[in-house]
Design a protein around this motif. Structure first.
Motif, PDB file in Angstrom:
ATOM      1  N   ARG A 186       4.501 -39.640 -64.422  1.00  0.00           N
ATOM      2  CA  ARG A 186       3.657 -38.649 -63.748  1.00  0.00           C
ATOM      3  C   ARG A 186       4.181 -38.448 -62.338  1.00  0.00           C
ATOM      4  O   ARG A 186       4.476 -39.415 -61.627  1.00  0.00           O
ATOM      5  N   GLU A 187       4.322 -37.176 -61.943  1.00  0.00           N
ATOM      6  CA  GLU A 187       4.756 -36.886 -60.576  1.00  0.00           C
ATOM      7  C   GLU A 187       3.679 -37.302 -59.585  1.00  0.00           C
ATOM      8  O   GLU A 187       2.508 -36.989 -59.756  1.00  0.00           O
ATOM      9  N   VAL A 188       4.082 -37.991 -58.526  1.00  0.00           N
ATOM     10  CA  VAL A 188       3.124 -38.406 -57.504  1.00  0.00           C
ATOM     11  C   VAL A 188       2.653 -37.202 -56.704  1.00  0.00           C
ATOM     12  O   VAL A 188       1.462 -37.068 -56.411  1.00  0.00           O
ATOM     13  N   ASP A 189       3.564 -36.311 -56.343  1.00  0.00           N
ATOM     14  CA  ASP A 189       3.212 -35.102 -55.590  1.00  0.00           C
ATOM     15  C   ASP A 189       3.984 -33.948 -56.185  1.00  0.00           C
ATOM     16  O   ASP A 189       5.181 -33.788 -55.950  1.00  0.00           O
ATOM     17  N   ALA A 190       3.292 -33.146 -56.986  1.00  0.00           N
ATOM     18  CA  ALA A 190       3.963 -32.051 -57.688  1.00  0.00           C
ATOM     19  C   ALA A 190       4.448 -30.957 -56.740  1.00  0.00           C
ATOM     20  O   ALA A 190       5.273 -30.125 -57.119  1.00  0.00           O
ATOM     21  N   THR A 191       3.948 -30.940 -55.490  1.00  0.00           N
ATOM     22  CA  THR A 191       4.354 -29.902 -54.543  1.00  0.00           C
ATOM     23  C   THR A 191       5.430 -30.380 -53.577  1.00  0.00           C
ATOM     24  O   THR A 191       5.853 -29.624 -52.710  1.00  0.00           O
TER      25      THR A 191
END
Length: 558
Positions: free
Chosen positions: A223-228
């Motif tokens: 899972r991406e920690v911070d998708a932005t």
């Protein structure tokens, strides 16, 4: 489930970025024939176990006579290329696998052949063409250890191979701290993908505009920690880099990461921070056990009875100048050890000549004074200033200089600048640590900085003051050597934006601790000869300060 993301920004569609790049192409066997790389499409797939599979599609435009191509990979120290396959794809979709010459340790000597070199580059041959031709190649490989623990001492955003070679240790340190902050909320779950996509090293520069498409996919374990967050960064002419912070969702750890190497690096740092002070404490305990009991009044009197004030002064201040002959005789007279009277003439009047008479038994005098008295009086108890002058002219020795030579000889620290033989063992271990560092290097441009740092560390240890510490001297001076060594090696590891191999970190820790151990041994003042006298004089001074013993005029301040 597989999630797909793109470069620069996360949008529902169109995970493709196009920009102009300074292309690096090597034309090794070709003179002026042109070769252009028009498009690269990179598909990266992060599997559940941490393996990172990459497929690159390269579109080339070559002219007749251009025979070879070159692909340089950007690899961090723990990364490597595995299971590499190269396929040429024709206009009709027909696939032609290139023959891997590296498997047989053979050089490329014909079309549709390639060889991968472990330093991180591929050399391959184009097919023969009769004019300008479009060629497409597909590279399939696994980027080993593309994923590493987020808390590890990994490379920052700066290029892995900066153009100017070395950077600021402070800048590198700040990038390590920033990465650690990102990992801190869940250090055992967070991992960082690091993919230096394109041309971290410039070979034969050629200005060519081309299109680069990068697609990143990852499986459901991640899972991406911070998708932005920023996904990629371009350093013009040097590197195109992708870094992404992920959280590993299943229990346990992914199997295909370089966690062991990062643990080794951190453990090397901890070893210096823990074992260094432990060596220091062991040293203090050893000194405390061997220093002997504290001085009392009788021990003070016994120690001072066998020394002259000039000797005491010289032991504390090596630059102190012994007394002149006049001052020496005045002191001996004031102490009742001899008398100085003018010689009377036949009329009973005083003359300019002096008569010296020894009053104290020679055995009661300090050894240095005994030797000087023997030189002055010979076997008798009386002499005159005229006899002293005649003896001085006959021997060519000035009395004042003779006294100074006696003081220098009695207080000389023989072998003060030499290392004790036992220190050669830790020094040899430190040199072995330096060899581990050199053997752990993977880039020739790191060789010089490692050699220079290890040379400076050795010279620092050999040149450090020797035989100066014992109970009563400030302890903090002992730790200064450790601090300087640790700072020196830390700078070596921080001037590059990539961690050295774990073996080099182990070697650095060994060298620091071994050289520090050698310094502790060399600075210890032994219990023999003049060293023992100096030890005892420091304890006399401690006693005088503690009990206000009335010898302050006898002992120097300090």
């Amino acid at each position: 489930m597989t999630v797909e993301v793109g470069v620069w920004a996360h949008r529902p569609q169109g995970w493709i970025v196009t920009f102009t790049w300074m292309l690096v192409v090597s034309s090794i066997l070709c003179g002026t024939a042109a070769a252009e790389l028009t498009r690269i499409t990179v598909d990266g797939h992060l599997a559940n176990d941490g393996r990172f599979q990459v497929t690159e599609t390269h579109d080339h435009r070559i002219d007749q006579g251009h025979e070879s191509g070159f692909r340089s990979f950007g690899l961090s120290v723990d990364q490597s290329i595995a299971s590499l396959k190269i396929t040429r794809i024709g206009d009709d979709g027909m696939e032609t696998p290139l023959l891997d010459r590296g498997a047989a340790n053979r050089e490329v000597d014909g079309p549709d052949q390639f060889r991968y070199y472990r330093r991180g580059h591929i050399y391959f041959r184009y097919p023969e063409v009769t004019g300008e031709t479009e060629l497409r190649y597909r590279l399939d490989y696994e980027l080993v250890h593309a994923v590493s623990p987020a808390w590890g001492l990994g490379a920052g955003w700066d290029p892995l191979t900066p153009e100017d070679g070395f950077g600021s240790p402070w800048r590198r340190w700040k990038s390590i701290v920033a990465d650690a902050k990102e990992a801190w909320p869940a250090p055992d779950r967070r991992y960082r993908l690091d993919h230096s996509v394109l041309f971290p090293e410039r070979d034969e520069n050629r200005e060519t505009a081309f299109e680069l498409n990068y697609n990143l996919r990852f499986d459901s374990a991640w899972r991406e920690v911070d998708a932005t967050a920023e996904l990629a960064r371009v350093t013009p002419d040097i590197e195109y880099r992708v870094r992404r912070l992920f959280e590993y969702l299943p229990a346990g750890r992914p199997s295909a990461t370089n966690e062991l190497q990062h643990e080794t690096r951190v453990e090397s740092v901890v070893a210096v921070l823990v074992l260094g002070p432990i060596l220091f404490l062991v040293y203090l305990i050893f000194e405390a056990l061997t220093a002997g009991k504290r001085f009392d009044a009788s021990a003070v009197a016994e120690r001072l009875r066998s020394l002259t004030p000039d000797e005491v002064q010289t032991y504390f201040q090596s630059s102190a100048r012994p007394s002149s002959l006049q001052d020496l005789l005045s002191r001996l007279e004031s102490e009742g050890k001899l008398s100085v009277e003018p010689v009377l003439n036949h009329k009973g009047k005083e003359t300019d000549e002096l008569q010296l008479r020894l009053l104290a038994p020679r055995a009661s005098l300090p050894p240095v004074e005994q030797e000087f008295v023997t030189w002055i009086f010979g076997e008798g108890d009386t002499t005159t200033s005229e006899a002293i002058r005649n003896s001085s002219r006959a021997s060519g020795v000035d009395p004042s200089r003779y006294w100074q030579s006696l003081i220098a000889e009695s207080t000389s620290h023989e072998g003060a600048s030499r290392l004790p033989r036992i220190t050669f063992l830790p020094i040899a271990i430190g040199l072995w640590g330096g060899s581990l560092q050199l053997n752990g290097l993977q880039r020739d441009d790191d060789l010089m900085v490692v050699v220079v740092v290890n040379f400076l560390a050795l010279m620092l240890t050999l040149g450090w003051p020797k035989r100066w510490w014992h109970v009563g001297v400030a302890r903090r001076g002992l730790l200064l050597h450790l601090i300087v060594l640790a700072t020196l090696y830390a700078a070596m590891h921080l001037v590059v934006n990539r961690p050295y191999a774990a073996q080099a970190w182990i070697g650095s820790a060994i060298s620091i601790l071994a050289y520090f151990c050698a310094q502790l041994i060399a600075t210890w003042m032994p219990h023999r000869g003049v060293w023992q006298i100096k030890r005892e004089l420091y304890r006399v001074r401690q006693y005088a300060r503690s009990f206000v013993f009335p010898i302050r005029g006898f002992l120097p301040n300090g």
